[in-house]
Write a protein that holds these residues in place. Structure first.
Motif, PDB file in Angstrom:
ATOM      1  N   THR A 198       0.908   6.453   1.141  1.00 28.44           N
ATOM      2  CA  THR A 198       2.116   7.134   0.700  1.00 28.44           C
ATOM      3  C   THR A 198       2.599   8.056   1.815  1.00 28.44           C
ATOM      4  O   THR A 198       1.794   8.657   2.523  1.00 28.44           O
ATOM      5  CB  THR A 198       1.789   7.966  -0.573  1.00 28.44           C
ATOM      6  OG1 THR A 198       1.426   7.058  -1.604  1.00 28.44           O
ATOM      7  CG2 THR A 198       2.979   8.789  -1.024  1.00 28.44           C
ATOM      8  N   LYS A 206      12.675  21.738   1.771  1.00 28.59           N
ATOM      9  CA  LYS A 206      11.855  20.530   1.858  1.00 28.59           C
ATOM     10  C   LYS A 206      10.731  20.722   2.860  1.00 28.59           C
ATOM     11  O   LYS A 206      10.911  21.397   3.871  1.00 28.59           O
ATOM     12  CB  LYS A 206      12.709  19.357   2.354  1.00 28.59           C
ATOM     13  CG  LYS A 206      13.535  18.709   1.282  1.00 28.59           C
ATOM     14  CD  LYS A 206      14.276  17.534   1.864  1.00 28.59           C
ATOM     15  CE  LYS A 206      15.383  17.125   0.903  1.00 28.59           C
ATOM     16  NZ  LYS A 206      16.205  16.051   1.451  1.00 28.59           N
ATOM     17  N   VAL A 259       7.674  15.251   6.122  1.00 32.27           N
ATOM     18  CA  VAL A 259       6.994  14.098   5.546  1.00 32.27           C
ATOM     19  C   VAL A 259       5.597  14.026   6.155  1.00 32.27           C
ATOM     20  O   VAL A 259       5.438  14.171   7.365  1.00 32.27           O
ATOM     21  CB  VAL A 259       7.772  12.800   5.860  1.00 32.27           C
ATOM     22  CG1 VAL A 259       6.992  11.590   5.376  1.00 32.27           C
ATOM     23  CG2 VAL A 259       9.145  12.851   5.223  1.00 32.27           C
ATOM     24  N   LEU A 279       7.829  13.666  -3.447  1.00 30.74           N
ATOM     25  CA  LEU A 279       8.507  12.376  -3.271  1.00 30.74           C
ATOM     26  C   LEU A 279       7.832  11.540  -2.197  1.00 30.74           C
ATOM     27  O   LEU A 279       7.114  12.060  -1.344  1.00 30.74           O
ATOM     28  CB  LEU A 279       9.972  12.608  -2.865  1.00 30.74           C
ATOM     29  CG  LEU A 279      10.836  13.361  -3.859  1.00 30.74           C
ATOM     30  CD1 LEU A 279      11.190  14.714  -3.290  1.00 30.74           C
ATOM     31  CD2 LEU A 279      12.074  12.579  -4.203  1.00 30.74           C
ATOM     32  N   ASP A 280       8.118  10.255  -2.255  1.00 26.51           N
ATOM     33  CA  ASP A 280       7.630   9.346  -1.230  1.00 26.51           C
ATOM     34  C   ASP A 280       8.805   8.985  -0.344  1.00 26.51           C
ATOM     35  O   ASP A 280       9.836   8.484  -0.813  1.00 26.51           O
ATOM     36  CB  ASP A 280       7.058   8.084  -1.888  1.00 26.51           C
ATOM     37  CG  ASP A 280       6.636   7.060  -0.851  1.00 26.51           C
ATOM     38  OD1 ASP A 280       5.906   7.439   0.080  1.00 26.51           O
ATOM     39  OD2 ASP A 280       7.045   5.891  -0.972  1.00 26.51           O
ATOM     40  N   HIS A 281       8.661   9.261   0.925  1.00 25.97           N
ATOM     41  CA  HIS A 281       9.762   9.000   1.847  1.00 25.97           C
ATOM     42  C   HIS A 281       9.907   7.508   2.099  1.00 25.97           C
ATOM     43  O   HIS A 281       8.924   6.800   2.306  1.00 25.97           O
ATOM     44  CB  HIS A 281       9.500   9.723   3.175  1.00 25.97           C
ATOM     45  CG  HIS A 281      10.538   9.439   4.201  1.00 25.97           C
ATOM     46  ND1 HIS A 281      11.783  10.001   4.145  1.00 25.97           N
ATOM     47  CD2 HIS A 281      10.522   8.642   5.283  1.00 25.97           C
ATOM     48  CE1 HIS A 281      12.497   9.566   5.166  1.00 25.97           C
ATOM     49  NE2 HIS A 281      11.758   8.739   5.880  1.00 25.97           N
ATOM     50  N   ASP A 282      11.123   7.076   2.049  1.00 21.76           N
ATOM     51  CA  ASP A 282      11.391   5.666   2.271  1.00 21.76           C
ATOM     52  C   ASP A 282      12.539   5.571   3.255  1.00 21.76           C
ATOM     53  O   ASP A 282      13.604   6.113   3.012  1.00 21.76           O
ATOM     54  CB  ASP A 282      11.775   5.011   0.934  1.00 21.76           C
ATOM     55  CG  ASP A 282      11.061   3.695   0.774  1.00 21.76           C
ATOM     56  OD1 ASP A 282      10.898   3.007   1.788  1.00 21.76           O
ATOM     57  OD2 ASP A 282      10.659   3.382  -0.372  1.00 21.76           O
ATOM     58  N   THR A 283      12.307   4.919   4.362  1.00 20.78           N
ATOM     59  CA  THR A 283      13.327   4.895   5.410  1.00 20.78           C
ATOM     60  C   THR A 283      14.569   4.128   4.979  1.00 20.78           C
ATOM     61  O   THR A 283      15.685   4.514   5.257  1.00 20.78           O
ATOM     62  CB  THR A 283      12.773   4.247   6.690  1.00 20.78           C
ATOM     63  OG1 THR A 283      11.441   4.699   6.854  1.00 20.78           O
ATOM     64  CG2 THR A 283      13.601   4.635   7.898  1.00 20.78           C
ATOM     65  N   ASN A 303      14.412   7.669  -1.694  1.00 23.52           N
ATOM     66  CA  ASN A 303      13.055   8.178  -1.821  1.00 23.52           C
ATOM     67  C   ASN A 303      12.598   8.082  -3.273  1.00 23.52           C
ATOM     68  O   ASN A 303      13.363   8.362  -4.191  1.00 23.52           O
ATOM     69  CB  ASN A 303      13.010   9.642  -1.379  1.00 23.52           C
ATOM     70  CG  ASN A 303      13.421   9.785   0.069  1.00 23.52           C
ATOM     71  OD1 ASN A 303      13.156   8.919   0.885  1.00 23.52           O
ATOM     72  ND2 ASN A 303      14.088  10.893   0.373  1.00 23.52           N
ATOM     73  N   ASP A 304      11.353   7.705  -3.456  1.00 25.40           N
ATOM     74  CA  ASP A 304      10.838   7.595  -4.815  1.00 25.40           C
ATOM     75  C   ASP A 304      10.178   8.904  -5.226  1.00 25.40           C
ATOM     76  O   ASP A 304       9.383   9.458  -4.466  1.00 25.40           O
ATOM     77  CB  ASP A 304       9.769   6.498  -4.895  1.00 25.40           C
ATOM     78  CG  ASP A 304      10.376   5.125  -4.658  1.00 25.40           C
ATOM     79  OD1 ASP A 304      11.523   4.925  -5.076  1.00 25.40           O
ATOM     80  OD2 ASP A 304       9.688   4.282  -4.040  1.00 25.40           O
TER      81      ASP A 304
END
Lengths: 1109, 357
Positions: free
Chosen positions: A25, A39, A42, A75-79, A83-84
């Motif tokens: 994750t 924030k 990440v 949250l899970d960073h998603d490029t 973000n989830d």
């Protein structure tokens, strides 16, 4: 800008895998307060990220500090895609706003997602820098302490009790907003959680303001509830008792009586022990002062109680003569009936003639137990219910807002809270007038509740009418019933020197007591039973007798109350839980018709519930109910009523007569036989129960008149009462014709059913006791075993055409089986008592009945109980000693030279014991206790040794060995469990619905815990069905409560309760949703043994009786 | 008319060890209730079957929720969901990882692969252990194996550290891991008489004396694999049987030492060369992985069975092996004494352990 909130995100652990490809994750955290968001970076590819962020600083109004929670989103960073969200943590920072509570929040919090539950943990640090705001017109109420505990919190003393505070706020339920149709369930749930969190914050702030206005600094017995009114909105309301509390310094730990475990409280004389609020009201007193002071009142007091004890022993056999043959028209019952019938009338009158009254005018107290001397008389239960139709909100503006921020109620929809306010106002007025009719100027143990089904809402309020000692209260707190001249005297007393103040409390001179409206000081062990109303002007037909304890004043034959039993009350035997259960079918209907149908049913339900309670009370041979809570829940096609209370035998009240069955058709012989069989069964049950609960009222000694010690203060009426009761028969003879028997007429099948259901109540298995009050009357020697639990059951009625009887039986079985299940599950803790058994019923859907129970199982030392029981046999002997000493009237000498009474001091809490203890100094008493403690601890060592050898033995044989061990497994387990927690990485947090933990002392209150969670699933089957789903959710709620408490630096939650558990399911869609609201007080406690280890003042030695390992 | 939902959650996890065992043994709720009824729970506490059922359901659910923490025992101590006193945590873990030796015996030396897992129903049928329990035990084997196979350092300590098991259980797991890694043949009919504990003992011997870690107890040691160099050096022992003089000398030394001390002296004397050849040949062959796998079958076929047919007593074997090993030191031309002792020490204790009916 009076506050700076600082938050730091340290690390995460056990995060869920969010990237299937790497099984890892890329987590980051958003920290939000109000409208400001920060924030973290990440932290790539880790399930245990170490963010170690900077301090995020929020500069905010203290108003916001009170209302808003700190919101942490992981949250899970998603490029490439959005973000989830992994989950959230809401942190209520209110505890940081009070100087006396927590200073920092630091710890691991479960990351919670409303769809997936707990997903890993996050370590957070939160601090608040608060600047003082002395603005008089401020909107915030920082610093006002809130307590769920319904007594004066241990380690505080009440300098002043200001009275009732209430408030409610209303908003639209996000679940019913149009937006809900297009957003995800998660977004909707989170909106709801956040809104409720905001609303409770606001509510608390507003109540705080009221408290400040009244001059108080705390709210005790804070009870906050949600009404999910569906379409018409969401109401968050709260009531509480405003007080001025003063902290007892820790150094004087010896004195803080209230901090002691109740076992202590009871064992020891209430007056030398308790920091009598009276003294405190006369200015701050040093511990030393308290000590010296304790002599005089205890002197006068002990004399009284022992003399009353003498009376007791000399009283002719109880249960006779004027004994209460109240029949079906028992006192409290009647009261309630009357309320029902009169309510309409009164309401009309009240609403028309009412000038707008401030809440202050309600002399209500949410407290259920009081400092000694506070409660003078108790009148009985008062309750009121009203059925309302919820109307839809007619405000389109509201429906369209998506804003999370609370709307300003002053500017719009202003009539909405007003309406709800007016409803409650109405009910409270009714309660107040009922109390007045009972000759009482106050209502204690007051609570409010609602039950909502579709658009119908039942509002209920109940409490116990009482006369309180005006000394404790602020002027004007009690209503005008009491003579104004009397009240006006009070300030003078307050300002008087401490010496005077002390003596004024229990005035010895007749005229001063008369001035207080008390004919004569009543002994604490029975005074509260004495009727507050005028004998000649009784509001309902009741059988009054002279108090069986002091013989000076009249008492009713039964007493129903909503409060905990006063610690100083004299009881015989042990108490037990009593429940009345009832279902009533009703036709499905809409709107007004439905509401009318319900309000027509209500009086009958109340009547039947009371009849059941009364019957069950008699069946157990007891005469008083404490902690009475009657809940009536409404469903679409039925009403469910559940009344729970703890029955006891109050020594001061007359022995209850038996139950006599009378048939209507005496001609038929078989019928007669049937009846006499039943009668026999009932008599047997009564006899059995008496034995079970050790209810054997003191054998009344015949030679009253020949008593060698005629009490000088006794009056002729004492003797009159003797002569009255001289024509009695043996108490177990409950045969026909007894005039004090409670007559049950069997005139139809209903009655037969009733009797059957009476007899089907199975008693708790050996070694178990249960009560719904804080502690069990008659059990004083608690040990450290503690297990709080929640159990929920939902029963589906598949049979469409059920009769009332059938339904009753089902409901009855449901409750009985639930209890049986609890006994079975907790069997390893025997001997133990289930305390604060709090049942909640609901009818969530058409054919569902839901019962939820939260309670705590506490172990106690049976051996000691038995020992004491044996000692009890020596009572007469001891009594003689006490009496003789009494005659000497040299209390001071007795204090030092009363070893003869010591061995008896730990005996049961009869008036006798109190008197004995009142004489023995605590130090002297401690001799006995500590020696006992020694024996006990050596025994513990033995157990521990055994336990260890067992564990060392081969694993295969462990279970058999343990079984073979003569020790109850639970006992050794509980002992072991306290042993080595230090090694664990997770701090142990105890939870209990009680306001204390046996064998410990609460040294600090860290703030209120008030949490609201929603959990939803769309994969019900996969999560183990409804049971699996709810099981996990409840466990998660516990975990989150524990984590918050631990982060505050606490090690326990007291006065824990689950206020709401709304469960909805749709198995066809594989979905379920549940809402849970819990609250409690986060505290730090210390074992008394630890406290003793630190240099303690000499008096602490009396706490040696507690078993701590 | 049915109970739709029925849960009980305690602040401190409430569990009955007996029920935990039933859950671990893979019983269904219904069977567990029946077994509890037969076990007489109701006698100690009055309750109905219904109550028992509800209690069993609750506990089974709790265990199920706990299971994911048990897969990684170190998590159990710092998870927040359940509050479990430490001694209970230890109990939960220990019991969860405990295995039936019957099951372990079946799996010894097998590859812990999906294929093996598929065949567990046979194992279940053979051992009478429920399939569910077999799967759990298999998964435990595999989990432990995966966790420690690549780790350096002492095997037992690694297992203990990762899975917080008792010393005894960790040792048993070490044996399982060791056998699974080296894939020793244990399934042959001739080996059926050997129990799991026999093999576990042998595994401990091998781990202690024949692995890399046994020579160099430093961190770089690997306990899972036998030391290649040592196996290679074993070839040098061949001289004991190829050199006729040495063999004769060895025989006479042994006979001299044992004369009058063992009952089967004559058989020993007659058979000495065969026995010695067998033992040395086993050593020599260990260079090949295939033959390593056959170590135990070879020991049984080539040494134990001949002795057994001559009715050697265990004491005789012990004396024989002791002197057989020690007299080699007196052989003038034999130089591989270190290797010899290292080899014979393990073989001797293995044979002694395996020499029973």
């Amino acid at each position: 800008m009076p506050g700076k909130l600082k938050a730091k995100i340290v690390a995460g652990r056990h995060l869920p895998v969010m990237d299937r490809a790497s099984d890892l994750t890329d987590a980051f955290v958003e920290v939000k307060f109000g409208n400001t968001t920060f924030k973290t970076d990440v932290y790539p590819k880790s399930l245990n990220p170490q963010w170690n962020s900077e301090w995020f600083k929020f500069e905010v109004d203290d108003e916001d500090l009170q209302d808003e929670p700190l919101q942490i989103t992981v949250l899970d960073h998603d490029t490439y895609s959005a973000n989830d969200a992994i989950g959230k943590v809401y942190i209520d920072i209110d505890p940081l706003l009070s100087s006396e509570a927590a200073t920092v929040i630091s710890g691991w919090f479960p990351i919670y997602d409303t769809i997936h539950g707990i997903r890993g943990e996050i370590n957070v640090l939160v601090k608040v820098d608060l600047f003082n705001d002395l603005n008089r017109f401020r909107q915030s109420s920082c610093g006002v302490k809130f307590f769920c505990t319904t007594s004066i919190p241990r380690c505080y003393r009440a300098a002043m009790v200001h009275g009732f505070v209430e408030e409610l706020v209303v908003n639209e339920d996000p679940e019913y907003q149009w937006i809900d149709r297009i957003r995800t369930p998660r977004a909707s749930n989170e909106a709801r959680q956040r809104l409720i969190s905001l609303m409770s914050g606001e509510l608390q702030r507003k109540i705080g303001l009221k408290v400040l206005e009244m001059g108080g600094n705390a709210v005790v017995g804070y009870l906050q509830c949600f009404d999910l009114e569906g379409e018409s909105g969401l109401v968050v309301r709260a009531i509480g008792t405003a007080c001025t509390l003063e902290k007892l310094s820790n150094s004087s730990a010896a004195a803080p009586p209230a901090c002691n475990s109740p076992s202590k409280d009871i064992k020891e004389p209430p007056f030398s022990e308790d920091p009598n609020p009276n003294t405190h009201s006369s200015g701050p007193s040093t511990p030393l002062k308290t000590q010296t002071y304790s002599f005089s009142p205890s002197k006068s007091y002990s004399r009284q109680s022992s003399s009353s004890d003498t009376d007791l022993s000399l009283t002719p056999k109880t249960g006779m003569g004027s004994g209460g043959s109240a029949g079906k028209e028992g006192g409290p019952l009647k009261t309630l009936l009357r309320q029902q019938t009169q309510s309409a009338l009164e309401q009309r009158g009240a609403s028309s003639s009412r000038i707008f009254v401030r809440t202050r005018e309600f002399p209500f107290f949410t407290l259920t137990s009081f400092p000694p001397g506070f409660l003078i008389h108790v009148g009985g239960v008062v309750s009121a219910r009203s059925v309302k139709l919820l109307d839809r909100i007619h405000n389109p503006a509201l429906g369209n807002t998506r804003s999370y921020k609370l709307l300003d109620w002053n500017s719009f929809a202003a009539d909405e809270p007003e309406t709800r306010d007016a409803w409650w106002e109405e009910i409270r007025q009714e309660i107040k007038s009922h109390a007045r009719a009972l000759g009482c100027h106050a209502v204690v143990g007051y609570s409010e509740s609602t039950s909502i089904c579709e658009e119908v809402c039942i509002l209920s309020a109940s409490g116990t009418a009482a006369v309180l000692h005006p000394k404790f209260m602020q002027e004007g707190c009690l209503d005008g019933y009491s003579d104004p001249s009397r009240l006006s005297r009070q300030p003078a007393t307050f300002s008087a020197g401490s010496e005077k103040g002390e003596f004024d409390i229990f005035p010895q001179s007749k005229d001063s007591s008369a001035a207080l409206g008390l004919e004569e000081p009543s002994p604490p062990s029975c005074g509260f039973c004495h009727i507050p109303y005028d004998e000649l002007n009784i509001p309902f037909p009741a059988h009054l007798t002279y108090c069986y304890h002091c013989r000076r004043q009249k008492v009713p034959d039964v007493l129903f109350t909503t409060i905990d039993m006063p610690a100083e009350a004299a009881v015989t035997g042990k108490g037990c839980l009593i429940q009345a259960r009832l279902c009533r079918l009703k036709k499905k209907a809409q709107g007004e018709v439905n509401a009318t149908a319900i309000s027509n049913l209500l009086p009958f339900m109340e009547y039947e519930l009371h009849t059941q309670l009364m019957n069950k009370l008699k069946l157990r041979g007891m005469n008083a109910l404490f902690g009475l809570r009657i809940q009536i829940s409404v469903g679409e096609n039925m009403l469910v009523g559940l009344a729970s209370a703890t029955a006891v035998y109050l020594t001061a009240l007359p022995t209850p007569g038996g139950i006599q069955i009378a048939g209507k058709t005496p001609s038929d012989i078989t019928y007669e036989q049937h009846i006499s069989n039943m009668q026999k069964k009932i008599n047997d049950t009564i006899a059995k129960n008496k034995e079970l609960y050790e209810v054997n009222p003191p054998e009344v000694i015949e030679e009253v008149i020949g008593s060698p010690i005629p009490e000088p203060r006794q009056r002729s009426r004492l003797f009159r009462s003797h002569s009255e009761s001289s024509d009695e028969v043996s108490e177990l003879d409950l045969s026909h014709g007894k005039k004090d028997a409670f007559v049950l007429e069997i005139d139809d099948t209903d009655a037969v059913e009733d009797i059957h259901s009476l007899l089907t109540d199975t008693p708790a298995p050996a070694g178990f006791y249960s009560c719904n009050t804080e502690i069990m009357p008659g059990i004083y020697n608690w040990t450290s075993g503690l297990q709080m639990f929640t159990s929920v059951r939902v029963f589906r009625l598949s049979n469409a055409n059920l009769t009332n009887q059938g339904l009753n039986k089902i409901f009855n079985d449901l409750c009985e089986n639930l209890l049986k299940s609890l006994y079975f599950k907790l069997r390893s803790m025997i001997p133990c008592c289930l305390c604060h058994l709090n049942f909640t019923v609901a009818v969530p859907e058409d054919e569902l009945i839901q019962v939820a129970v939260t309670a705590v199982a506490m172990t106690f030392d049976k051996d000691q109980a038995q020992e004491n029981w044996k000692l009890g046999a020596d009572k007469t002997h001891m009594k003689a000693i006490v009496e003789n000493e009494e005659q000497l009237q040299f209390p001071l000498e007795l204090c030092t030279e009363s070893p003869s009474t010591n061995p008896f001091s730990p005996c049961r809490g009869t008036g006798l014991q109190e008197s004995a203890n009142a004489h023995a100094t605590p130090r002297a008493a401690s001799v006995d206790y500590s020696s006992f403690a020694d024996r006990w601890s050596s025994w513990i060592e033995l157990i521990r040794l055994k336990a260890q050898t067992i564990r060392r033995g081969s694993i295969k044989t462990t279970s058999s060995l343990e079984k073979a061990s003569p020790l109850p497994e639970g006992r050794s387990r509980s002992l072991r469990s306290t042993r080595s927690y230090a090694g664990s990485t997770v701090a142990v947090v105890k939870m209990t619905p009680l306001s204390f933990i046996p064998g410990t002392r609460i040294i600090k209150y860290l703030g209120i815990i008030n949490m609201f969670f929603i959990r939803e699933t769309t994969s019900l089957r996969e999560e183990g069905g409804v049971s699996g789903f709810l099981h996990a959710f409840i466990a998660e709620v516990f975990a989150m409560v524990r984590a918050h408490v631990a982060a505050l630096g606490g090690n326990a939650v007291v006065s824990y309760s689950m206020k709401e558990c709304v469960f909805m399911e749709n198995p066809n869609k594989n979905q379920a949703q549940c809402l849970i609201n819990v609250s409690g007080d986060a505290v730090i406690f210390m074992r008394e043994s630890e406290l003793e280890a630190t240099p303690a003042p000499p008096q602490t030695s009396c706490s040696g009786g507690e078993v701590t390992t | 008319m049915s109970m739709e939902l029925d849960v009980f959650v305690g602040n401190t996890m409430l569990l009955d060890e007996e029920v935990y065992k039933l859950w671990l043994d893979g019983y269904t709720v219904g069977d567990a209730v029946r077994l509890r009824l037969e076990g007489g729970v109701l006698q100690e506490c009055e309750a109905s079957e219904e109550v028992l059922h509800s209690d069993t359901m609750d506990q089974f659910r709790t265990f199920q929720m706990c299971e994911r923490f048990l897969h990684c025992p170190s998590k159990l101590a710092n998870q927040l969901l359940f509050q479990i006193p430490p001694h209970r945590q230890a109990m939960l873990i220990e019991r969860y990882y405990m295995f039936d030796s019957g099951f372990a015996r079946e799996l010894l030396g097998k590859k812990l692969s999906k294929g093996t897992k598929k065949d567990l129903d046979d194992v279940s049928a053979k051992t009478g252990i429920t399939l569910k329990s077999c799967r759990r035990q298999f998964d435990n084997f595999k989990r432990v194996f995966k966790a420690v196979e690549e780790l350096k350092g002492p095997l037992v300590e690694n297992i203990q550290h990762h899975f917080l098991l008792s010393d005894r259980l960790a040792r048993d797991y070490a044996a399982v891991v060791f056998f699974a890694n080296s894939r020793f043949e244990t399934g042959k009919r001739k080996l059926q008489y050997l129990s799991f504990q026999d093999f576990a003992f042998c595994a401990r011997q091998l781990i202690s004396y024949w692995t890399v870690g046994s020579v160099d107890s430093m961190l770089e040691g690997m306990d899972v694999d036998l030391e290649k160099e040592f196996l290679h050096d074993l070839k040098d022992l061949k001289i004991l049987i190829t050199d006729k003089d040495m063999l004769d000398q060895h025989k006479s030394l042994v006979c001299a030492a044992l004369r009058g001390k063992i009952k089967v002296f004559n058989e020993m004397e007659g058979n000495f060369k065969n026995l010695s050849r067998a033992l040395v040949n086993i050593a020599v062959k260990l260079t090949h992985t295939k033959d390593v796998r056959d170590l135990f079958i070879d020991l049984v076929e080539k040494f134990i069975e001949p002795c057994r047919s001559d009715r050697w007593a265990v004491g005789d074997i012990r004396l024989f092996l002791t002197h057989y090993t020690s007299t080699a030191h007196k052989l003038d031309t034999f130089r591989h004494l270190v290797i010899w002792d290292r080899y014979m020490g393990v073989v001797k204790s293995c044979i002694l352990k395996m020499y029973h009916d």
